[in-house]
Scaffold this active site. Sequence first.
Site, mmCIF file in Angstrom:
data_model
loop_
_atom_site.group_PDB
_atom_site.id
_atom_site.type_symbol
_atom_site.label_atom_id
_atom_site.label_comp_id
_atom_site.label_asym_id
_atom_site.label_seq_id
_atom_site.Cartn_x
_atom_site.Cartn_y
_atom_site.Cartn_z
ATOM 1 N N ASP A 39 -47.139 -5.400 11.238
ATOM 2 C CA ASP A 39 -45.757 -5.279 10.759
ATOM 3 C C ASP A 39 -45.582 -3.953 10.017
ATOM 4 O O ASP A 39 -46.231 -3.714 8.990
ATOM 5 C CB ASP A 39 -45.448 -6.453 9.824
ATOM 6 C CG ASP A 39 -43.953 -6.615 9.586
ATOM 7 O OD1 ASP A 39 -43.205 -5.635 9.794
ATOM 8 O OD2 ASP A 39 -43.533 -7.708 9.181
ATOM 9 N N ASP A 40 -44.724 -3.102 10.537
ATOM 10 C CA ASP A 40 -44.431 -1.800 9.916
ATOM 11 C C ASP A 40 -45.617 -0.827 9.969
ATOM 12 O O ASP A 40 -45.678 0.128 9.188
ATOM 13 C CB ASP A 40 -43.970 -1.942 8.450
ATOM 14 C CG ASP A 40 -42.613 -2.628 8.303
ATOM 15 O OD1 ASP A 40 -42.065 -3.084 9.326
ATOM 16 O OD2 ASP A 40 -42.115 -2.705 7.166
ATOM 17 N N CYS A 78 -37.606 -5.574 12.204
ATOM 18 C CA CYS A 78 -38.387 -6.789 12.489
ATOM 19 C C CYS A 78 -37.744 -7.779 13.455
ATOM 20 O O CYS A 78 -38.313 -8.086 14.504
ATOM 21 C CB CYS A 78 -38.670 -7.529 11.193
ATOM 22 S SG CYS A 78 -39.872 -6.723 10.127
ATOM 23 N N ARG A 82 -38.962 -8.687 17.318
ATOM 24 C CA ARG A 82 -39.682 -9.908 17.698
ATOM 25 C C ARG A 82 -38.925 -10.675 18.785
ATOM 26 O O ARG A 82 -39.529 -11.254 19.699
ATOM 27 C CB ARG A 82 -39.895 -10.785 16.461
ATOM 28 C CG ARG A 82 -40.960 -10.190 15.565
ATOM 29 C CD ARG A 82 -40.758 -10.459 14.083
ATOM 30 N NE ARG A 82 -41.379 -9.375 13.336
ATOM 31 C CZ ARG A 82 -42.670 -9.321 13.035
ATOM 32 N NH1 ARG A 82 -43.455 -10.318 13.366
ATOM 33 N NH2 ARG A 82 -43.174 -8.276 12.407
ATOM 34 N N LYS A 139 -45.986 -14.289 11.077
ATOM 35 C CA LYS A 139 -44.560 -14.133 10.760
ATOM 36 C C LYS A 139 -43.671 -14.462 11.964
ATOM 37 O O LYS A 139 -43.884 -13.946 13.058
ATOM 38 C CB LYS A 139 -44.335 -12.688 10.312
ATOM 39 C CG LYS A 139 -42.900 -12.290 10.073
ATOM 40 C CD LYS A 139 -42.865 -10.903 9.455
ATOM 41 C CE LYS A 139 -41.486 -10.284 9.484
ATOM 42 N NZ LYS A 139 -41.450 -8.980 8.803
ATOM 43 N N HIS A 141 -39.675 -14.895 11.667
ATOM 44 C CA HIS A 141 -38.504 -14.046 11.402
ATOM 45 C C HIS A 141 -37.439 -14.082 12.496
ATOM 46 O O HIS A 141 -36.763 -13.089 12.791
ATOM 47 C CB HIS A 141 -38.925 -12.583 11.125
ATOM 48 C CG HIS A 141 -37.985 -11.913 10.149
ATOM 49 N ND1 HIS A 141 -38.154 -10.642 9.675
ATOM 50 C CD2 HIS A 141 -36.846 -12.381 9.577
ATOM 51 C CE1 HIS A 141 -37.180 -10.331 8.853
ATOM 52 N NE2 HIS A 141 -36.366 -11.370 8.780
ATOM 53 N N SER A 164 -40.084 -12.239 6.230
ATOM 54 C CA SER A 164 -40.921 -11.238 5.566
ATOM 55 C C SER A 164 -41.321 -11.722 4.175
ATOM 56 O O SER A 164 -40.575 -12.457 3.526
ATOM 57 C CB SER A 164 -40.164 -9.911 5.444
ATOM 58 O OG SER A 164 -39.752 -9.474 6.710
ATOM 59 N N HIS A 240 -46.590 -4.435 6.077
ATOM 60 C CA HIS A 240 -45.261 -4.441 5.448
ATOM 61 C C HIS A 240 -45.453 -4.597 3.934
ATOM 62 O O HIS A 240 -46.385 -5.280 3.496
ATOM 63 C CB HIS A 240 -44.510 -5.643 6.038
ATOM 64 C CG HIS A 240 -43.061 -5.756 5.701
ATOM 65 N ND1 HIS A 240 -42.604 -5.963 4.423
ATOM 66 C CD2 HIS A 240 -41.950 -5.747 6.484
ATOM 67 C CE1 HIS A 240 -41.282 -6.059 4.428
ATOM 68 N NE2 HIS A 240 -40.857 -5.919 5.675
ATOM 69 N N ASP A 292 -44.437 -3.971 15.114
ATOM 70 C CA ASP A 292 -43.055 -4.377 15.411
ATOM 71 C C ASP A 292 -42.042 -3.249 15.261
ATOM 72 O O ASP A 292 -40.953 -3.301 15.811
ATOM 73 C CB ASP A 292 -42.633 -5.577 14.545
ATOM 74 C CG ASP A 292 -42.470 -5.213 13.067
ATOM 75 O OD1 ASP A 292 -43.137 -4.267 12.599
ATOM 76 O OD2 ASP A 292 -41.682 -5.886 12.385
ATOM 77 N N ASN A 293 -42.390 -2.231 14.457
ATOM 78 C CA ASN A 293 -41.498 -1.056 14.276
ATOM 79 C C ASN A 293 -42.304 -0.008 13.524
ATOM 80 O O ASN A 293 -43.447 -0.256 13.131
ATOM 81 C CB ASN A 293 -40.203 -1.434 13.533
ATOM 82 C CG ASN A 293 -40.425 -2.215 12.257
ATOM 83 O OD1 ASN A 293 -40.083 -3.393 12.183
ATOM 84 N ND2 ASN A 293 -41.021 -1.595 11.257
ATOM 85 N N LYS A 313 -39.165 3.512 10.438
ATOM 86 C CA LYS A 313 -38.478 2.220 10.579
ATOM 87 C C LYS A 313 -36.982 2.322 10.286
ATOM 88 O O LYS A 313 -36.573 3.014 9.347
ATOM 89 C CB LYS A 313 -39.119 1.240 9.597
ATOM 90 C CG LYS A 313 -38.423 -0.100 9.453
ATOM 91 C CD LYS A 313 -39.200 -1.001 8.496
ATOM 92 C CE LYS A 313 -38.454 -2.307 8.238
ATOM 93 N NZ LYS A 313 -39.247 -3.247 7.426
HETATM 94 MG MG MG Z 1 -41.401 -4.788 10.570
#
Ligand code: MG
Length: 471
Positions: A39-40, A78, A82, A139, A141, A164, A240, A292-293, A313
């Site tokens: 994540d991130d 996010c 997803r 996660k 989300h 998150s 993240h 994810d980003n 992001k």
């Molecule tokens: Mg993210």
Amino acid sequence: MKHTPPLRSLLFAVAFATTATLTAQPSARPPNIVIILADDLGYGDLGSFGSPNIRTPRLDAMAAEGQKWTNFYVQPVCSPSRAALLTGRLPIRSGMYGAAAGASPKVIRDNAADGLPPEEITIAEALKTRGYATEIVGKWHLGSLRQFLPMNQGFDHWFGLPYSHDMRMTAPREDGLHSAAYYAPKPEYWDVPLMRDGDVVERPVDHRTLTKRYTDEAVRFIEQHRSGPFFLYLAHNLPHIPLARSPEFERKSAAGLYGDVVEEIDASTGRVLDALKAAGIERNTLVVFSSDNGPWLPFGPHAGSAGPLREGKGTTWEGGVRTPAIFWWPGAIRPAVVTGIGSAMDLFTTSAKLAGADVPADRVIDGVDLRATLTSGAPSPRHVLVYYWDNELRAVRKDAYKAHFITSGSYGEGEPRRERNPPLLFNLAEDPGERRDVAAAHPDIVADLVREADAHRKGVVAGPPRFDRLQ
Ligand code: MG
């Protein structure tokens, strides 16, 4: 066949063996599929993607043994990311965006009244039709009301967070993204639940333990389902913010706290690969690793790096949406560095094809089948990529060239929103950092990308926005 000359038989057998490596799978035993999503994590945060100081030996070995994709794309934040990965569809089609304008693309809030529409078909649901065991660890989300939870989208089980771990903040947020709580986090600063299936098992979750507990759960799932087939979606909450790691990774990385967190995810990935090998199923399992980003740059030393790419992001610059991607499957994937375009949406179509499941015909699927590239090194079948920010089409890429129609920085901290007419044009093969606008030199390419954008806009039916309605 009995009159066939021996040489021709042999050639036929060789040709068949090379093209059938994967296409034969569905009729035999379909492969297990493991998707690991950080994540991130930024494009430049792995050793094999150029990080100067984060050590990721397990992911680097995975890239060397499999395929490293250097032009692999996700959505800029996010929730839409997803949704796109799991359904193979642009978020605008499923309504996975917010309509209200803001400083960044929207995500699903912790008190959202909506989620991923139940009628959307996820990878888990597609593979269920072929008898797969399915689990999400990590996660979600995509909606936290019961009817939107993973068990209503094809997953047998879930161990993880509904959103998150920086949501439901109880600590003072006196300075927005720069509030002190983010930089000296304690679990009690965020009232976030850890769930098993539909039940809360811990609240607030101790985010320092998440990567380790997720990995333990993933390894246990692999051991229990070694007879297969299975689909495991391991969606880490980290790196993240707020950053956290297990005690054994504290102060280990030359890249500080952020490096510690990524190095724990590297070790976690190694444990997953080791579990597959220990179960003797690594030659029948596709493992994909991505993010994810891009990195959440306003967090400074608590954010990752997009390496040579511009921005991070929350933007449709390359740093926001191009992520590291690694495909690993010993004996099936032809090791290579792939520079062709790939999208997380392609994981839906590729997984369905590998499993012998139907790709839905009653809706638009934006994913394409990457099997030929993975197994034989054929060029990627994807030549066009559209870049969305909520429901706004902001850029289009076709092969090496990308045209921006609207640009902005992220989270109100970069450049303000600007419409670009004429569009900016970058040759990403020569200028991945998007520094030299070459529109004036290539009016024909600009016109072609404008045509692509117009055709795309005309063909898209937007679902009603699902991120704005709150409980
Ligand atoms: Mg993210």
